[in-house]
Design a protein around this motif. Structure first.
Motif, PDB file in Angstrom:
ATOM      1  N   THR A 147     104.643 -21.165  46.549  1.00 11.10           N
ATOM      2  CA  THR A 147     104.250 -21.618  47.886  1.00 11.10           C
ATOM      3  C   THR A 147     105.432 -22.185  48.663  1.00 11.10           C
ATOM      4  N   LEU A 148     106.274 -22.968  47.982  1.00 12.66           N
ATOM      5  CA  LEU A 148     107.366 -23.658  48.674  1.00 12.66           C
ATOM      6  C   LEU A 148     108.658 -22.863  48.731  1.00 12.66           C
ATOM      7  N   GLU A 183      98.105 -10.488  51.948  1.00 14.15           N
ATOM      8  CA  GLU A 183      96.789 -10.978  52.352  1.00 14.15           C
ATOM      9  C   GLU A 183      96.580 -12.425  51.897  1.00 14.15           C
ATOM     10  N   LEU A 184      96.985 -12.707  50.646  1.00 13.42           N
ATOM     11  CA  LEU A 184      96.829 -14.062  50.130  1.00 13.42           C
ATOM     12  C   LEU A 184      97.759 -15.032  50.848  1.00 13.42           C
ATOM     13  N   LEU A 185      98.973 -14.579  51.169  1.00  9.24           N
ATOM     14  CA  LEU A 185      99.913 -15.445  51.868  1.00  9.24           C
ATOM     15  C   LEU A 185      99.393 -15.817  53.253  1.00  9.24           C
ATOM     16  N   PRO A 218     101.342 -32.300  52.393  1.00  8.41           N
ATOM     17  CA  PRO A 218     102.123 -31.199  51.821  1.00  8.41           C
ATOM     18  C   PRO A 218     101.532 -30.752  50.487  1.00  8.41           C
ATOM     19  N   VAL A 219     101.983 -29.601  49.992  1.00 13.09           N
ATOM     20  CA  VAL A 219     101.425 -29.021  48.761  1.00 13.09           C
ATOM     21  C   VAL A 219     101.631 -29.954  47.576  1.00 13.09           C
ATOM     22  N   LEU A 220     102.826 -30.529  47.431  1.00  4.10           N
ATOM     23  CA  LEU A 220     103.101 -31.404  46.291  1.00  4.10           C
ATOM     24  C   LEU A 220     102.189 -32.617  46.294  1.00  4.10           C
ATOM     25  N   GLY A 241     112.172 -24.819  42.408  1.00  6.05           N
ATOM     26  CA  GLY A 241     111.403 -23.587  42.467  1.00  6.05           C
ATOM     27  C   GLY A 241     111.264 -22.927  41.105  1.00  6.05           C
ATOM     28  N   PHE A 242     111.259 -21.580  41.107  1.00  8.65           N
ATOM     29  CA  PHE A 242     111.084 -20.831  39.863  1.00  8.65           C
ATOM     30  C   PHE A 242     112.226 -21.089  38.889  1.00  8.65           C
TER      31      PHE A 242
END
Length: 481
Positions: free
Chosen positions: A301-302, A311-313, A326-328, A416-417
């Motif tokens: 997401t970040l 579509e999901l994005l 925020p997501v976190l 991130g990843f």
């Protein structure tokens, strides 16, 4: 060591004084064939029926008693199977606090200790943890004698050894080390005995005290011993050559050494046909996904939205426009809320647990998402993570993932990843460095021991598992290659 006096009243006074003249300490002096015999016991932990019917009545019926063979005559008269003779007053008082009855004979300087203990205990019940649909439905209790009896009921083997000792100066807790002499590794057994002897706690109230002290040299969130309240699980590990520690006052026994893969195994795996047994793989997959699902959601997401389907994005972007946090912050908020709900539901009365869980998770979470306070996708990801975590059959092992999950969330929100990859490498290195009583924690996967792989990710037939002797390779007996 204070020697037992030849005067009965002196011994009775010392016994009462040692127990601070407690009203529960009952003393009585009777004359048997012209010879005084003093008796002392603790009322609340000794059986008065046993004392009356198997000690007092036979003694009062004794017609002759001489000073020369008084101790032997009394030993042969009382109807108690477990009786011994002591000459130390300190040892006699210690036995008194274990529910024993002391008999002092005038002019002998010795004490007969008869086992009349009557410990209050709850009846046998199904185990509360590691429950199964198929298999034995009986669990350990808080009385060590009951637990040892349940183990002997399953393992009827002459090689079964039980070594008892007392730990804790203030509690004098009885701790038993149980193993099969022909199968146990002598190096591991010596290590267990040394660690038990090195315990310096003044009080032992539960087996968890022993677990923490014996494994405190390695800093890790993963449990290094297996704790169970199931006699069948205990018997199975004994037959594999492991060592069991039974602590009086605790319904859980400690099994050592413990391996990583064994925390993902359920007793029910061995009560179903092997060709139908695939749930262990499902448990392992659930365990892995429960660690990585939330960090991957944050990282994609970040930092890596291009890896999310279009579509999901678009859907996630539309939800993000109306959410203030925020997501976190959303993830941490839901993780803390789920943890609070779990902790609270454990301590609530059983009748309120279900209602509280529904209100705390479904209604509160769904309402927060519908009100636009948090993102609905975040609620789904966090909920799925905790559901997957419940698939782990051993609760202490499932709880150990909490700290790891928070660390991965931090790495994913920062790097991130790449942070997830860094955390994975660190986690594997940490697991490889762990040892459970000198046995590598990842055995038999690392170091690889092919004969023992038949009961790791999947189990083979019982003939290949039960009839094969396992050898736990310690750091001293690892092969050179």
């Amino acid at each position: 060591m204070k020697q037992i006096s030849t005067i009965v009243e002196t011994n009775l006074f010392y016994a009462r004084q040692a127990l601070h003249f407690n009203k529960e300490v009952i003393t009585r002096t009777v004359s048997v064939a012209g010879l005084a015999i003093g008796m002392v016991y603790v009322d609340t932990i000794a059986s008065k029926d046993v004392i009356q019917n198997h000690i007092m009545r036979p003694l009062l019926q004794l017609r002759s008693l001489s000073h020369e063979d008084a101790v032997l005559s009394v030993m042969n008269t009382i109807e108690i199977a477990d009786a011994q003779v002591l000459s130390s007053m300190e040892e006699a008082v210690a036995e008194l606090t274990n529910g024993k009855t002391l008999l002092f004979i005038e002019g002998t300087g010795s004490c007969i200790v008869a086992d009349t203990s009557d410990w209050k205990d709850r009846s046998l019940a199904p185990p509360q943890t590691q429950r199964v649909l198929k298999g034995p439905q009986i669990g350990f209790t808080e009385l060590a004698k009951n637990n040892l009896s349940l183990i002997k009921r399953v393992v009827k083997n002459a090689d079964l050894v039980i070594e008892e000792q007392s730990i804790g100066e203030e509690t004098q807790t009885n701790v038993s080390v149980v193993y099969l002499a022909e199968k146990v590794d002598t190096e591991i057994l010596r290590d267990v005995k040394e660690r038990l002897a090195a315990i310096e706690l003044s009080a032992i109230l539960d087996s968890s005290y022993i677990e923490e002290v014996m494994t405190d040299k390695q800093q890790t969130t993963f449990p290094l011993v297996l704790v169970t309240e199931r006699p069948d699980v205990t018997a199975a590990h004994l037959l594999e050559g492991k060592i069991v520690i039974v602590c009086d006052g605790s319904p859980n026994v400690i099994i050592v050494p413990a391996l990583f893969i064994q925390f993902l195994q359920s007793p029910e795996d061995y009560y179903e046909p092997s060709f139908l047994e695939w749930t262990r793989l499902l448990r392992i997959l659930s365990f892995v996904v429960s660690i990585y699902l939330i960090p991957l959601y944050i990282a994609f997401t970040l930092f890596h939205p291009e890896m999310i389907p279009s579509e999901l994005l678009i859907n996630l972007a539309a939800q993000r426009q109306v959410v203030p946090l925020p997501v976190l912050a959303e993830v941490l908020l839901f993780m803390l809320m789920f943890q609070i709900v779990l902790e609270s539901s454990i301590r609530l009365p059983s009748g309120l647990t279900l209602a509280f869980a529904i209100i705390g998770t479904i209604i509160l979470g769904q309402s927060a998402a519908q009100a636009g306070l948090v993102q609905l996708a975040t609620l789904v990801v966090v909920s799925a993570t905790y559901v997957l975590n419940f698939a782990v059959p051993v609760q202490p092992f499932a709880n150990s993932v909490k700290t790891i999950r928070y660390l991965f969330v931090f790495l994913a929100s920062t790097f991130g990843f790449y942070g997830i990859m860094l955390g994975t490498i660190a986690l594997v290195i940490h697991l490889c460095s762990l040892q459970s009583f000198r046995v590598p924690y990842l055995s038999p996967i690392m170091p690889l021991h092919i004969p023992d792989l038949k009961d790791t990710f999947v189990r083979m037939s019982l003939k290949k598992i039960v009839n094969t002797k396992k050898k736990y390779k310690t750091e001293q007996n690892q092969p050179s290659e």
